[in-house]
Design a protein around this motif. Structure first.
Motif, PDB file in Angstrom:
ATOM      1  N   SER A  97      47.649 -75.945  10.686  1.00  0.00           N
ATOM      2  CA  SER A  97      47.700 -75.089  11.883  1.00  0.00           C
ATOM      3  C   SER A  97      47.297 -73.648  11.566  1.00  0.00           C
ATOM      4  O   SER A  97      47.360 -72.778  12.428  1.00  0.00           O
ATOM      5  CB  SER A  97      49.109 -75.109  12.487  1.00  0.00           C
ATOM      6  OG  SER A  97      50.024 -74.648  11.528  1.00  0.00           O
TER       7      SER A  97
ATOM      8  N   GLN B  98      48.191 -84.949  12.953  1.00  0.00           N
ATOM      9  CA  GLN B  98      48.497 -84.682  14.377  1.00  0.00           C
ATOM     10  C   GLN B  98      48.392 -83.185  14.675  1.00  0.00           C
ATOM     11  O   GLN B  98      47.815 -82.778  15.678  1.00  0.00           O
ATOM     12  CB  GLN B  98      49.911 -85.142  14.700  1.00  0.00           C
ATOM     13  CG  GLN B  98      50.059 -86.644  14.810  1.00  0.00           C
ATOM     14  CD  GLN B  98      51.408 -86.982  15.422  1.00  0.00           C
ATOM     15  OE1 GLN B  98      52.438 -86.558  14.903  1.00  0.00           O
ATOM     16  NE2 GLN B  98      51.410 -87.736  16.501  1.00  0.00           N
ATOM     17  N   THR B  99      48.958 -82.392  13.740  1.00  0.00           N
ATOM     18  CA  THR B  99      48.947 -80.939  13.940  1.00  0.00           C
ATOM     19  C   THR B  99      47.514 -80.415  14.032  1.00  0.00           C
ATOM     20  O   THR B  99      47.180 -79.639  14.926  1.00  0.00           O
ATOM     21  CB  THR B  99      49.677 -80.234  12.772  1.00  0.00           C
ATOM     22  OG1 THR B  99      50.987 -80.773  12.686  1.00  0.00           O
ATOM     23  CG2 THR B  99      49.747 -78.730  12.962  1.00  0.00           C
TER      24      THR B  99
ATOM     25  N   LYS C 117      46.047 -81.302  17.358  1.00  0.00           N
ATOM     26  CA  LYS C 117      46.665 -80.522  18.448  1.00  0.00           C
ATOM     27  C   LYS C 117      46.165 -79.091  18.436  1.00  0.00           C
ATOM     28  O   LYS C 117      46.015 -78.472  19.484  1.00  0.00           O
ATOM     29  CB  LYS C 117      48.192 -80.509  18.275  1.00  0.00           C
ATOM     30  CG  LYS C 117      48.880 -81.762  18.763  1.00  0.00           C
ATOM     31  CD  LYS C 117      50.377 -81.556  18.684  1.00  0.00           C
ATOM     32  CE  LYS C 117      51.112 -82.881  18.653  1.00  0.00           C
ATOM     33  NZ  LYS C 117      52.418 -82.819  18.051  1.00  0.00           N
ATOM     34  N   GLU C 118      45.937 -78.558  17.236  1.00  0.00           N
ATOM     35  CA  GLU C 118      45.476 -77.161  17.109  1.00  0.00           C
ATOM     36  C   GLU C 118      43.962 -77.046  17.318  1.00  0.00           C
ATOM     37  O   GLU C 118      43.369 -76.004  17.037  1.00  0.00           O
ATOM     38  CB  GLU C 118      45.841 -76.612  15.730  1.00  0.00           C
ATOM     39  CG  GLU C 118      47.333 -76.496  15.474  1.00  0.00           C
ATOM     40  CD  GLU C 118      47.988 -75.367  16.273  1.00  0.00           C
ATOM     41  OE1 GLU C 118      47.308 -74.350  16.487  1.00  0.00           O
ATOM     42  OE2 GLU C 118      49.147 -75.540  16.686  1.00  0.00           O
ATOM     43  N   ASP C 119      43.341 -78.140  17.735  1.00  0.00           N
ATOM     44  CA  ASP C 119      41.916 -78.161  18.072  1.00  0.00           C
ATOM     45  C   ASP C 119      40.992 -77.919  16.873  1.00  0.00           C
ATOM     46  O   ASP C 119      39.869 -77.444  17.023  1.00  0.00           O
ATOM     47  CB  ASP C 119      41.631 -77.127  19.182  1.00  0.00           C
ATOM     48  CG  ASP C 119      40.388 -77.511  19.978  1.00  0.00           C
ATOM     49  OD1 ASP C 119      40.064 -78.711  20.002  1.00  0.00           O
ATOM     50  OD2 ASP C 119      39.735 -76.610  20.534  1.00  0.00           O
TER      51      ASP C 119
ATOM     52  N   LEU D 134      45.366 -87.668  20.697  1.00  0.00           N
ATOM     53  CA  LEU D 134      45.310 -86.219  20.475  1.00  0.00           C
ATOM     54  C   LEU D 134      43.879 -85.711  20.271  1.00  0.00           C
ATOM     55  O   LEU D 134      43.652 -84.512  20.209  1.00  0.00           O
ATOM     56  CB  LEU D 134      46.154 -85.842  19.244  1.00  0.00           C
ATOM     57  CG  LEU D 134      47.630 -86.220  19.321  1.00  0.00           C
ATOM     58  CD1 LEU D 134      48.321 -85.924  17.990  1.00  0.00           C
ATOM     59  CD2 LEU D 134      48.312 -85.429  20.438  1.00  0.00           C
TER      60      LEU D 134
ATOM     61  N   LYS E 241      40.674 -84.427  21.319  1.00  0.00           N
ATOM     62  CA  LYS E 241      40.323 -83.798  22.608  1.00  0.00           C
ATOM     63  C   LYS E 241      38.830 -83.809  22.875  1.00  0.00           C
ATOM     64  O   LYS E 241      38.392 -83.765  24.004  1.00  0.00           O
ATOM     65  CB  LYS E 241      40.753 -82.328  22.587  1.00  0.00           C
ATOM     66  CG  LYS E 241      42.244 -82.115  22.458  1.00  0.00           C
ATOM     67  CD  LYS E 241      42.554 -80.632  22.770  1.00  0.00           C
ATOM     68  CE  LYS E 241      43.955 -80.256  22.380  1.00  0.00           C
ATOM     69  NZ  LYS E 241      44.106 -79.951  20.949  1.00  0.00           N
TER      70      LYS E 241
END
Ligand code: NDP
Ligand code: MG
Length: 389
Positions: free
Chosen positions: A88, A109-110, A113-115, A136, A138
């Protein structure tokens, strides 16, 4: 590559075989990549030696052996949670998952999620946690496979749509025992198993390649990564490892990816996407037919039962894939320690799945717990091996 700013890369599993391929690419293209974080489990000496070459800001050992993991000039982190901190970090653009085992699932996953852009070599995490990881993703191509067969399929699919896929195939070299008989397989040693005819890899995946468990696990990996049902995923033995993956489209067109067997190629494709790096790698020479050997054959599930066990686990889904990953980890370790013979690896895994079949995990933590359950049941079976099988 184009004159865009350097991509800031973090490599988890930097000290391993795939980590080495990824870092080799970063070293060759310093104008494109800046290695800003390196993580491993416990190999401090190798991590420091890589750090002296790549000069990252952050270093991480999830399980340092000595208490003194600190060096001037680096931000030294410890523990598995530190992998999430790296994933992250606002100063990281692209995270490479090249560690073995399942410890980096939460960091994966992190990162998504943090793109961040993600290059994924670690197959265990997607097999165990696919249902919690894939939603997740995107952006198209945010998650880029590094496993060579999946990279091949991914590259074949660049411009195409999932609904147009009729079937995909992953290829397998077949490992060192592809021409063995059942009697010969009874006697193979860990040393023979660790000498793979094509790829130089970590010990666990090398044993998995010899049992063909690796190809079964890769079929599950493909079902998850490409969102395909089991009947659209196949695998074939291709001893020369020139074709890495193939796609049949609904109109009858086929695409195959052909390249030298070198993990730096899929690593480069993932790191540089949508561009290609000038690796000056030689392809196959069209007018030298002796270089080409496009022979394929089916995997013999009776000789290599690990393939069929894994494929079926992928088909059944639920608790089976995480139990399989745990059971395989323990069975391979026991084989390498001389506790069980090669041909018992499949028996231990099959028995573990039969003994521990349980309800589908509802959460990621439950799925990860099932890996430990599979591992401990298989370890007990290995200890009792002589009485049991
Ligand atoms: P290696 O055994 O060579 O390396 C494993 C790496 O992961 C090491 O850097 C190790 O650190 C690190 N590691 C292990 N556990 C942890 C942890 N808990 N936290 C952080 N780092 C950890 O394995 P490979 O490079 O062969 O394989 C890595 C992954 O890539 C596996 O999932 C494998 O299936 C997959 N893969 C490998 C291919 C290959 O050609 N080798 C091809 C395709 C996929 P340390 O050195 O400190 O123990
Ligand atoms: Mg592979």
């Amino acid at each position: 590559m184009s004159s865009s700013p350097k991509i800031r890369i973090a490599v988890i599993g930097a000290t391993g075989s795939v980590g080495g391929a990824v870092l080799d690419i970063c070293k060759r293209f310093p104008e494109s990549f800046d290695v800003v974080a390196l993580a491993a489990q416990s190999n401090q000496d190798k991590l420091f030696s890589l750090a002296s070459v790549h000069n990252p800001k952050k270093l991480c050992l999830t399980k340092p052996i000595s208490g003194k993991f600190k060096t001037e000039g680096y931000d030294c982190l410890t523990g598995t949670d530190a992998l999430c901190e790296i994933a992250s970090d606002p100063d990281v653009d692209h995270v490479v998952f090249a560690s073995s085992g399942v410890s980096a699932i939460k960091a994966l996953q992190t990162a998504l999620k943090e793109d961040k852009d993600v290059s994924l070599a670690n197959k265990e995490s997607i097999v165990v946690a696919g249902p919690w990881v894939m939603p997740l993703v995107k952006r198209k191509d945010q998650l880029r496979p590094v496993d060579s067969e999946h990279s091949a399929i991914w590259q074949c699919l660049r411009e195409d749509h999932k609904r147009e896929i009729a079937k995909i195939w992953l290829t397998a070299s077949g490992g060192p025992f592809r021409d063995h008989t059942a009697e010969m397989l009874e006697k193979v040693t860990p040393e023979e198993t660790l000498s793979h005819p094509v790829w130089k890899m970590g010990a666990k995946i090398t044993v998995d390649s010899a049992t063909l468990m690796n190809k079964g696990i890769e079929c599950i990996e493909a079902m998850q990564l490409f969102g395909l049902p089991a009947d659209k995923v196949g695998a074939l033995i291709h001893p020369k490892s020139q074709v890495h993956g193939a796609v049949l489209f609904i109109d009858g067109t086929m695409k195959m990816l052909v390249s030298q067997p070198d993990m730096r190629l899929p690593a480069a494709a993932a790191l540089a996407w949508p561009e290609r790096l000038d690796l000056v790698a030689s392809g196959l020479d069209f007018i030298r037919p002796e270089e080409w050997d496009l022979h394929f054959r089916e995997i013999d599930g009776s000789l290599f039962p690990c393939f069929s066990i894994a494929f079926k686990a992928g088909q059944m889904g639920g608790a089976y894939p995480p139990l399989l990953v745990g059971a395989d980890e323990a069975a391979v370790q026991s084989f390498l320690e001389g506790m069980i013979p090669f041909t018992s690896i499949s028996k231990v895994i099959e028995e573990t799945l039969a003994k521990s079949a349980s309800a589908s995990p509802e959460t990621l933590d439950e799925a990860i717990e099932l890996v430990s359950t599979g591992e401990s049941i298989a370890r007990e079976l290995c200890k009792k091996w002589r009485h049991y099988f």
